[in-house]
Design a protein around this motif. Structure first.
Motif, mmCIF file in Angstrom:
data_model
loop_
_atom_site.group_PDB
_atom_site.id
_atom_site.type_symbol
_atom_site.label_atom_id
_atom_site.label_comp_id
_atom_site.label_asym_id
_atom_site.label_seq_id
_atom_site.Cartn_x
_atom_site.Cartn_y
_atom_site.Cartn_z
ATOM 1 N N VAL A 113 0.757 -1.186 -0.068
ATOM 2 C CA VAL A 113 -0.406 -0.531 -0.401
ATOM 3 C C VAL A 113 1.083 0.932 -0.021
ATOM 4 N N LEU A 114 1.952 1.308 0.947
ATOM 5 C CA LEU A 114 2.958 3.079 0.940
ATOM 6 C C LEU A 114 3.090 2.770 -1.128
ATOM 7 N N PHE A 115 3.886 1.507 -1.396
ATOM 8 C CA PHE A 115 4.016 1.292 -2.650
ATOM 9 C C PHE A 115 3.639 2.403 -3.589
ATOM 10 N N PHE A 116 2.069 2.321 -3.698
ATOM 11 C CA PHE A 116 1.214 2.570 -4.313
ATOM 12 C C PHE A 116 1.140 3.900 -4.117
ATOM 13 N N LEU A 117 1.396 4.595 -2.864
ATOM 14 C CA LEU A 117 0.700 6.175 -2.381
ATOM 15 C C LEU A 117 2.455 6.736 -2.906
ATOM 16 N N ALA A 118 3.498 6.096 -2.149
ATOM 17 C CA ALA A 118 4.987 6.722 -2.729
ATOM 18 C C ALA A 118 5.300 7.161 -4.621
ATOM 19 N N MET A 119 4.123 6.483 -5.961
ATOM 20 C CA MET A 119 4.930 6.724 -6.546
ATOM 21 C C MET A 119 4.095 7.302 -7.445
ATOM 22 N N TRP A 120 3.109 8.124 -6.816
ATOM 23 C CA TRP A 120 2.334 9.639 -7.160
ATOM 24 C C TRP A 120 3.888 10.302 -6.672
ATOM 25 N N CYS A 121 4.796 10.068 -5.828
ATOM 26 C CA CYS A 121 5.537 11.262 -5.418
ATOM 27 C C CYS A 121 6.907 11.841 -6.441
ATOM 28 N N ILE A 122 7.047 10.450 -6.827
ATOM 29 C CA ILE A 122 8.222 9.746 -8.108
ATOM 30 C C ILE A 122 8.918 10.890 -8.714
ATOM 31 N N GLN A 123 8.072 12.063 -9.079
ATOM 32 C CA GLN A 123 8.005 13.331 -10.230
ATOM 33 C C GLN A 123 9.036 14.731 -8.973
ATOM 34 N N LEU A 124 7.991 14.378 -8.080
ATOM 35 C CA LEU A 124 8.788 15.977 -7.104
ATOM 36 C C LEU A 124 9.976 16.148 -6.884
ATOM 37 N N PRO A 194 0.491 1.064 11.153
ATOM 38 C CA PRO A 194 -0.350 1.909 10.245
ATOM 39 C C PRO A 194 0.027 2.618 8.864
ATOM 40 N N VAL A 195 -0.594 2.917 7.992
ATOM 41 C CA VAL A 195 0.170 3.431 7.029
ATOM 42 C C VAL A 195 -0.007 4.994 7.329
ATOM 43 N N ILE A 196 -0.799 5.751 7.645
ATOM 44 C CA ILE A 196 -0.988 7.552 7.660
ATOM 45 C C ILE A 196 0.131 7.790 8.734
ATOM 46 N N SER A 197 1.015 6.896 9.934
ATOM 47 C CA SER A 197 2.602 7.175 9.703
ATOM 48 C C SER A 197 3.524 6.423 9.003
ATOM 49 N N PHE A 198 3.637 5.651 9.153
ATOM 50 C CA PHE A 198 4.539 4.726 8.149
ATOM 51 C C PHE A 198 4.609 5.106 6.569
ATOM 52 N N PHE A 199 4.353 6.106 5.612
ATOM 53 C CA PHE A 199 4.720 7.077 4.731
ATOM 54 C C PHE A 199 5.102 7.071 5.446
ATOM 55 N N GLY A 200 5.670 8.712 6.057
ATOM 56 C CA GLY A 200 6.431 9.026 6.248
ATOM 57 C C GLY A 200 8.287 8.800 6.846
ATOM 58 N N TYR A 201 7.743 7.285 7.130
ATOM 59 C CA TYR A 201 9.285 6.945 6.567
ATOM 60 C C TYR A 201 9.608 6.105 5.046
#
Length: 408
Positions: A113-124, A194-201
């Motif tokens: 799930v974290l990969f799904f979210l992170a892929m939208w940040c690769i262009q930043l 929890p993804v809400i916190s672990f996405f920060g990692y």
């Protein structure tokens, strides 16, 4: 040894990844607390140094790897397609592992799930990614606490929310069919990771991946900033527990005797902070896996420090050769993790998280831990000398290649 010295290969990351895997294995197997003859509880070496830190390091390194995987991409759509397929594969592996009968809190579904979210940040841009990473790490645990308090009110009370809005097990294929909404809520907000916190990692790792990790100054900065964050946050949490009023509130919320709080708070063993989550005193805790701000800040700092440390020491050729078994294990982290979970399901632990200092079960724990470590390192070394990738690493690569083939 040439592949580990090849241009573009950052041995320090492989070594840190192995430490994360070996650390997670240790927390799954070894007792976290020991009881002294006078009844005093003390953390074991695993409880003191590895709980909470190993999983954070594992996820931060995932973010670093994601950046390295996509940093030279010129086709963002294809990269996102490939990452989506990797994420789906990880989620499926995690759901299947949930049926393995292991007592391990499996991280792979959350990882996907974290990969799904992170892929939208690769262009930043690097600056935007760094700002987003720091902001998410700092603010997400605070927002998590506020959201939890709100949900407790909606659910009719703290106990009701804790009991009914969490799986209390690793997600499985049955959960997808039988209770999909609860499973999603567990993954994002109430579960073990929890993804809400672990996405920060993940974002933190992506920001680190944008730096020039071949420069010694980057390693020094990561080690210094991360070590300072870990020391200050853990120290502040320990100092707060010396206040009797604060300690009594925590003891009342968790049901842990005040005199046992320091040891249990260090390890996270035998203490459940869910009933305290979102309350004012919760924000002063650094209990591993509590999701409290000081827990997130300290473990993020520890992950940075470990990465910086291994980036520095693996600059020396002799150290790279000495640490070769670790580096090899780090290159097959996914395969090693899955094998560990399967072996744990077949050969479960039969001791509690707290053992008396003279308990013979400590010998059994050491034997099991060493066997798991040897298996993991042996897989890495064998795969390296065979000149191939790890089985599951190869599977992910093949799965992601389907995305680029579809684009063509």
């Amino acid at each position: 040894m040439r592949p580990f010295d090849a241009p573009g290969r950052i041995t320090g990351l492989d070594t840190a990844r192995a430490v994360a895997i070996l650390g997670m294995i240790a927390t799954h197997i070894f007792p976290l607390l020991q009881s002294e003859p006078d009844g005093t509880l003390l953390p074991t070496w695993v409880g003191t140094s590895l709980t909470g830190v190993s999983s954070a390091l594992f996820v931060v390194l995932a973010g670093v790897g994601l950046t390295l995987l996509t940093k030279n991409t010129t086709d963002v759509f294809t990269s996102r397609m490939q990452l989506s397929l990797r994420a789906l594969a990880l989620i499926m592996i995690g759901l299947l592992l949930g049926h393995a009968g292991s007592n391990v809190a499996i991280i792979l579904v959350h990882y996907g799930v974290l990969f799904f979210l992170a892929m939208w940040c690769i262009q930043l841009s690097s600056r935007a990614l760094t700002v987003m990473a720091v902001s998410w790490v700092v603010l997400s645990p605070i927002l998590h606490g506020v959201l939890t308090r709100f949900m407790q009110l909606q659910a009719g009370g703290t106990t009701s929310y804790v009991e009914n809005w969490r799986l209390w097990t690793s997600p499985t294929l049955l959960d997808v069919v039988q209770q999909p909404v609860l499973m999603l809520w567990d993954i994002f907000f109430t579960g073990y990771y929890p993804v809400i916190s672990f996405f920060g990692y993940v974002l933190l790792g992506m920001a680190i991946g944008r730096t020039n990790m071949h420069k010694w100054s980057i390693g020094v900065r990561l080690l210094a900033i991360g070590g300072l964050s870990y020391g200050v946050c853990r120290g502040l949490a320990a100092w707060l527990l010396t206040d009797s009023a604060f300690a009594n509130r925590i003891a009342h919320a968790t049901g842990v005797p005040v005199e046992q709080l320091p040891a249990m708070s260090t390890t996270g063993a035998s203490v459940n902070t869910d009933l305290a989550m979102g309350a004012p005193h919760w924000y002063g805790l650094a209990v591993p896996h509590s999701g409290a701000p000081l827990d997130i800040y300290s473990t993020a700092g520890a992950a940075m420090a470990v990465i910086g440390f291994f980036l520095l020491i693996t600059r020396m050729g002799l150290v790279r050769k000495i640490l070769f078994p670790l580096s090899a294990a780090g290159r097959v982290a996914l395969t090693a993790y899955v094998v560990h979970v399967l072996v744990t399901g077949l050969w479960p632990t039969n001791w509690s998280q707290t053992l008396h200092v003279d308990d013979p079960m400590f010998t059994d724990a050491w034997i099991m831990l060493i066997v798991h470590w040897v298996i993991v390192v042996a897989i890495g070394v064998t795969v390296h000398f065979a000149g191939v990738r790890g089985p599951l690493e190869s599977l992910l690569r093949k799965v992601s290649s389907v995305g680029s083939a579809a684009k063509r």
